[in-house]
Design a protein around this motif. Structure first.
Motif, PDB file in Angstrom:
ATOM      1  N   ALA A  34     -11.205  -5.431  31.563  1.00 57.75           N
ATOM      2  CA  ALA A  34      -9.824  -5.523  30.696  1.00 57.75           C
ATOM      3  C   ALA A  34      -8.940  -6.275  31.415  1.00 57.75           C
ATOM      4  O   ALA A  34      -8.036  -7.239  30.861  1.00 57.75           O
ATOM      5  N   ALA A  35      -8.653  -6.253  32.893  1.00 59.71           N
ATOM      6  CA  ALA A  35      -7.670  -7.058  33.533  1.00 59.71           C
ATOM      7  C   ALA A  35      -8.105  -8.389  33.752  1.00 59.71           C
ATOM      8  O   ALA A  35      -7.274  -9.217  33.613  1.00 59.71           O
ATOM      9  N   LEU A  36      -9.417  -8.837  33.612  1.00 60.34           N
ATOM     10  CA  LEU A  36      -9.589 -10.136  33.698  1.00 60.34           C
ATOM     11  C   LEU A  36      -9.358 -10.708  32.539  1.00 60.34           C
ATOM     12  O   LEU A  36      -8.823 -12.042  32.332  1.00 60.34           O
ATOM     13  N   ARG A  37      -9.660 -10.105  31.218  1.00 59.01           N
ATOM     14  CA  ARG A  37      -9.446 -10.771  29.919  1.00 59.01           C
ATOM     15  C   ARG A  37      -7.698 -10.729  29.839  1.00 59.01           C
ATOM     16  O   ARG A  37      -7.431 -12.054  29.549  1.00 59.01           O
ATOM     17  N   ARG A  38      -6.930  -9.916  30.371  1.00 53.59           N
ATOM     18  CA  ARG A  38      -5.417  -9.961  30.207  1.00 53.59           C
ATOM     19  C   ARG A  38      -5.147 -11.211  31.253  1.00 53.59           C
ATOM     20  O   ARG A  38      -4.170 -11.811  30.934  1.00 53.59           O
ATOM     21  N   ARG A  39      -5.839 -11.371  32.386  1.00 49.98           N
ATOM     22  CA  ARG A  39      -5.497 -12.448  33.244  1.00 49.98           C
ATOM     23  C   ARG A  39      -5.664 -13.558  32.644  1.00 49.98           C
ATOM     24  O   ARG A  39      -4.902 -14.847  33.115  1.00 49.98           O
ATOM     25  N   GLY A  40      -6.592 -13.976  31.698  1.00 50.38           N
ATOM     26  CA  GLY A  40      -6.898 -15.248  31.101  1.00 50.38           C
ATOM     27  C   GLY A  40      -8.150 -15.555  31.409  1.00 50.38           C
ATOM     28  O   GLY A  40      -8.616 -16.784  31.033  1.00 50.38           O
ATOM     29  N   PHE A  41      -9.184 -14.757  32.171  1.00 53.74           N
ATOM     30  CA  PHE A  41     -10.596 -15.317  32.009  1.00 53.74           C
ATOM     31  C   PHE A  41     -11.314 -15.190  30.860  1.00 53.74           C
ATOM     32  O   PHE A  41     -10.680 -14.371  29.812  1.00 53.74           O
ATOM     33  N   THR A  42     -12.236 -15.910  30.660  1.00 53.00           N
ATOM     34  CA  THR A  42     -12.941 -16.169  29.320  1.00 53.00           C
ATOM     35  C   THR A  42     -14.447 -15.243  29.409  1.00 53.00           C
ATOM     36  O   THR A  42     -14.951 -15.559  30.866  1.00 53.00           O
ATOM     37  N   PRO A  43     -15.150 -14.825  28.360  1.00 50.28           N
ATOM     38  CA  PRO A  43     -16.397 -14.501  28.759  1.00 50.28           C
ATOM     39  C   PRO A  43     -17.402 -15.595  29.357  1.00 50.28           C
ATOM     40  O   PRO A  43     -18.210 -15.223  30.174  1.00 50.28           O
ATOM     41  N   GLU A  44     -16.998 -16.770  28.952  1.00 46.92           N
ATOM     42  CA  GLU A  44     -17.872 -17.975  29.382  1.00 46.92           C
ATOM     43  C   GLU A  44     -17.802 -18.082  31.072  1.00 46.92           C
ATOM     44  O   GLU A  44     -18.741 -18.444  31.715  1.00 46.92           O
ATOM     45  N   SER A  45     -16.669 -17.912  31.432  1.00 48.28           N
ATOM     46  CA  SER A  45     -16.375 -18.050  32.955  1.00 48.28           C
ATOM     47  C   SER A  45     -17.203 -16.927  33.857  1.00 48.28           C
ATOM     48  O   SER A  45     -17.774 -17.285  34.764  1.00 48.28           O
ATOM     49  N   ILE A  46     -17.021 -15.894  33.167  1.00 47.81           N
ATOM     50  CA  ILE A  46     -17.520 -14.560  33.721  1.00 47.81           C
ATOM     51  C   ILE A  46     -19.356 -14.836  33.879  1.00 47.81           C
ATOM     52  O   ILE A  46     -19.889 -14.473  34.684  1.00 47.81           O
ATOM     53  N   LYS A  47     -19.709 -15.362  32.496  1.00 45.31           N
ATOM     54  CA  LYS A  47     -21.221 -15.578  32.522  1.00 45.31           C
ATOM     55  C   LYS A  47     -21.719 -16.641  33.481  1.00 45.31           C
ATOM     56  O   LYS A  47     -22.668 -16.239  34.060  1.00 45.31           O
ATOM     57  N   MET A  48     -20.741 -17.545  33.503  1.00 47.69           N
ATOM     58  CA  MET A  48     -21.227 -18.647  34.525  1.00 47.69           C
ATOM     59  C   MET A  48     -21.005 -18.104  36.068  1.00 47.69           C
ATOM     60  O   MET A  48     -22.185 -18.402  36.658  1.00 47.69           O
ATOM     61  N   PHE A  49     -20.097 -17.261  36.222  1.00 44.82           N
ATOM     62  CA  PHE A  49     -20.182 -16.507  37.648  1.00 44.82           C
ATOM     63  C   PHE A  49     -21.380 -15.672  37.953  1.00 44.82           C
ATOM     64  O   PHE A  49     -21.962 -15.749  38.964  1.00 44.82           O
ATOM     65  N   ILE A  50     -21.614 -15.041  37.044  1.00 48.50           N
ATOM     66  CA  ILE A  50     -22.845 -14.254  37.119  1.00 48.50           C
ATOM     67  C   ILE A  50     -24.011 -14.905  37.276  1.00 48.50           C
ATOM     68  O   ILE A  50     -24.925 -14.486  38.098  1.00 48.50           O
ATOM     69  N   GLU A  51     -24.368 -15.896  36.476  1.00 47.22           N
ATOM     70  CA  GLU A  51     -25.269 -16.805  36.733  1.00 47.22           C
ATOM     71  C   GLU A  51     -25.442 -17.301  38.058  1.00 47.22           C
ATOM     72  O   GLU A  51     -26.432 -17.455  38.688  1.00 47.22           O
ATOM     73  N   MET A  52     -24.285 -17.625  38.588  1.00 44.30           N
ATOM     74  CA  MET A  52     -24.322 -18.433  39.895  1.00 44.30           C
ATOM     75  C   MET A  52     -24.444 -17.155  41.016  1.00 44.30           C
ATOM     76  O   MET A  52     -25.227 -17.645  42.085  1.00 44.30           O
TER      77      MET A  52
END
Ligand code: ATP
Ligand code: MG
Length: 555
Positions: free
Chosen positions: A294-312
């Motif tokens: 919820a905090a990452l979403r409010r900060r402005g992170f996108t689902p795509e960026s989190i996916k990219m991060f998890i894949e990395m």
């Protein structure tokens, strides 16, 4: 998929083997959170891993609330968890389950174990059970109640169920091996008495199953094939296998463990986040400095960026910490092409163009993103009075300062060249106005007659500017000292984790902005409309991330 030459992680290799050997003919995974807090970036790893595997193998993905412990669970968390998972893009379709819906089946499993002589009711207290359990180097001791007959155990377990026992008076234990080298196998407790209301089953039950007994049954009932969990459950796997075998589930699931995701200098533990929230140090579970989803979403992170991060990050058996800068890298990469690049001045001073006609406004065509033409252009008003950043002017510039100073010429982004002629100071010596002249021949795109300037600065037309608040975030913990204080385990907080800028101005194009919309502020960073506090007449932006970083992609 046959021709793909991507390397597979160890879980995929295990799954391939199971499918090749015919152990399972499809893949079913699940995400099983306990509804006792908000999800964080670590959970995102588990969600995307489980959902990703189901997709990759054309299998199914279940959403299951592991709500077998009535003490800590709350409906509020059920809702937030579903919202977060949906936002991440993991789709459970109609496969939403609650472990508490299986209480009847779990009870039947326990009765079955008793009938098989594989479980017994024990009257030892919690301390006594601990004392009898032995240690890593010493075998445990059998409970004096271990040899109760099946009939007696059935009668006593029924007594436990019917409410005749006080909390802690009796427990049901699996009868395995008190000398096992694995302590989890030394007759673990599988049911306890707890006179407590459950958020879904109310007062129907006063006995509740323990996690190690409940979880494998939940998986088996749902036909999960690969029960993926984190490394701390590795030593519990023999018990997991024992439960599904002794309860005689056909084609039972198997457990596979991977290492938890940790971020360097970031608070991820639910317990610590809860304390920060309760102590009022942060503004709720979605404070943009936290790494809850919820905090990452409010900060402005996108689902795509989190996916990219998890894949990395990859999937591994080895415990390690990932640098937060890698997450920042991913959001920059994601927003680089998607976002409009707009002009916002965070610390404004006036710039006055003395030779520009008073009362006149031009509407200039400004490209939204030079790297992505598809985002088009917008009209930006330009006039005699502008705002520029305070630090884009210096009375006495050091060497290599190419922005405004008396006598110097710069380009106003997408507009004209201006030359600094004079400036005005207030009684405290602060610059309040910079006076310039502009050259009408230098309008962007109309050719500059070969004249060059070294500096380009951004600006906002003063009469059209919208006021805004901008919140700059830094790491919540003091990176020098590390997350936890060695002496008392408290958090080492960074006193500068939040800076609020109240007097910012942004171009009028922001008037359409909606909660969560994000933009690049040219030259400063990526920013997002705060979904909780921003209103159209008083915009509030969160800084997602600045433009530059020292982070290097791992090779
Ligand atoms: P926390 O340690 O933050 O309290 P938890 O493990 O108690 O988290 P659960 O609701 O039990 O939270 O977790 C649901 C699922 O998420 C579990 O399968 C768990 O293994 C997984 N998970 C939790 N934390 C992480 C993490 N840091 N990295 C990867 N997976 C995680
Ligand atoms: Mg847990």
């Amino acid at each position: 998929m046959e021709n793909e030459v991507v390397s597979k992680n160890f879980i995929e290799q295990e799954i391939d083997k199971d499918l090749a050997e015919g152990v399972y003919d499809k893949v079913c995974t699940r995400f099983p959170p306990e509804p006792n807090g908000y999800l964080h970036i670590g959970h995102a790893k588990s969600i995307l891993l489980n959902y990703g595997l189901a997709q990759k193998y054309h299998g199914t993905f279940n959403m299951r609330f592991d709500d077998t412990n009535p003490t800590k669970e709350k409906e509020e968390f059920v809702d937030s968890i579903m919202e977060d998972i949906r936002w991440l893009g993991a789709d459970w379709e109609d496969r939403l389950y609650f472990a508490s819906d299986y209480f009847d089946q779990m009870y039947e499993c326990a009765v079955r174990l008793i009938k098989k002589g594989k479980a017994y009711v024990c009257d030892l207290s919690a301390e006594e059970i601990r004392a009898y359990r032995g240690t890593l180097t010493e075998a445990g001791k059998d409970s004096p109640y271990r040899e109760r007959t099946v009939e007696e155990n059935l009668r006593l377990f029924e007594e436990m169920r019917s409410g005749a026992c006080r909390d802690g008076e009796k427990v049901l234990r699996a009868k395995i091996d008190m000398a096992s080298p694995n302590i989890n196998m030394r007759d673990p407790v599988i049911y306890r008495v707890a006179h407590m209301s459950h958020h879904r089953t109310g007062d129907k039950w006063c006995i509740y199953p323990m996690y190690d007994f409940a979880h494998p049954i939940e998986d088996a009932i749902e036909g999960i094939t690969h029960s993926i969990c984190t490394l701390e459950f590795e030593d519990h796997r023999p018990l997991y296998d024992w439960v599904v075998k002794e309860c005689e589930f056909e084609n039972p699931p198997r457990q596979i463990e991977f290492a938890k995701l940790y971020l360097t200098n970031v608070v991820t533990g639910k317990r610590y986040i809860k304390k920060l929230v309760e102590d009022g140090i942060v503004d709720g579970w979605d404070d943009p400095r936290l790494v809850s989803i919820a905090a990452l979403r409010r900060r402005g992170f996108t689902p795509e960026s989190i996916k990219m991060f998890i894949e990395m990050c990859g999937v591994s058996k080895a415990q390690s910490s990932v640098d937060y800068a890698m997450l920042e890298y991913c959001i920059r990469e994601d927003l680089k092409m998607k976002n409009a690049r707009m002009m916002a001045v965070l610390d404004p001073i006036k710039l006055i163009i003395d030779n520009y006609p008073e009362g006149e406004t031009e509407f200039l065509d400004v490209p939204n993103n030079l790297e992505n033409e598809a985002l088009g252009t917008r009209k930006v008003p330009f006039c005699r009075e502008l705002y520029i950043e305070r630090d884009d002017f210096m009375e006495e510039p050091p060497k290599k300062y190419f922005r405004l100073f008396p006598g110097n010429e710069v380009r106003l982004m997408s507009a004209y060249f201006v030359k600094c002629e004079s400036f005005v100071k207030d009684e405290n010596g602060n610059v309040t106005e910079v006076h310039c002249t502009y050259d009408p021949e230098t309008k962007s795109g109309s050719g500059f007659n070969g004249r060059k300037v070294k500096g380009t600065i951004h600006w906002v037309a003063a009469p059209y500017a919208k006021k805004a608040e901008v919140r700059l975030y830094e790491n919540l913990v003091d990176e020098e000292k590390g997350v936890y204080n060695k002496e008392d385990g408290s958090l080492n907080l960074n006193p500068h984790s939040l800076t609020i800028l109240k007097n910012c101005v942004v171009e009028p194009g922001f008037s359409e902005a909606k909660p969560y919309d994000s933009f690049q502020f040219v030259r400063t960073g990526y920013f997002c409309i705060d979904a909780k506090d921003s209103v159209p007449d008083a915009l509030i932006f969160n800084r997602i991330v600045s433009l530059k970083s020292s982070f290097k992609l791992p090779k």
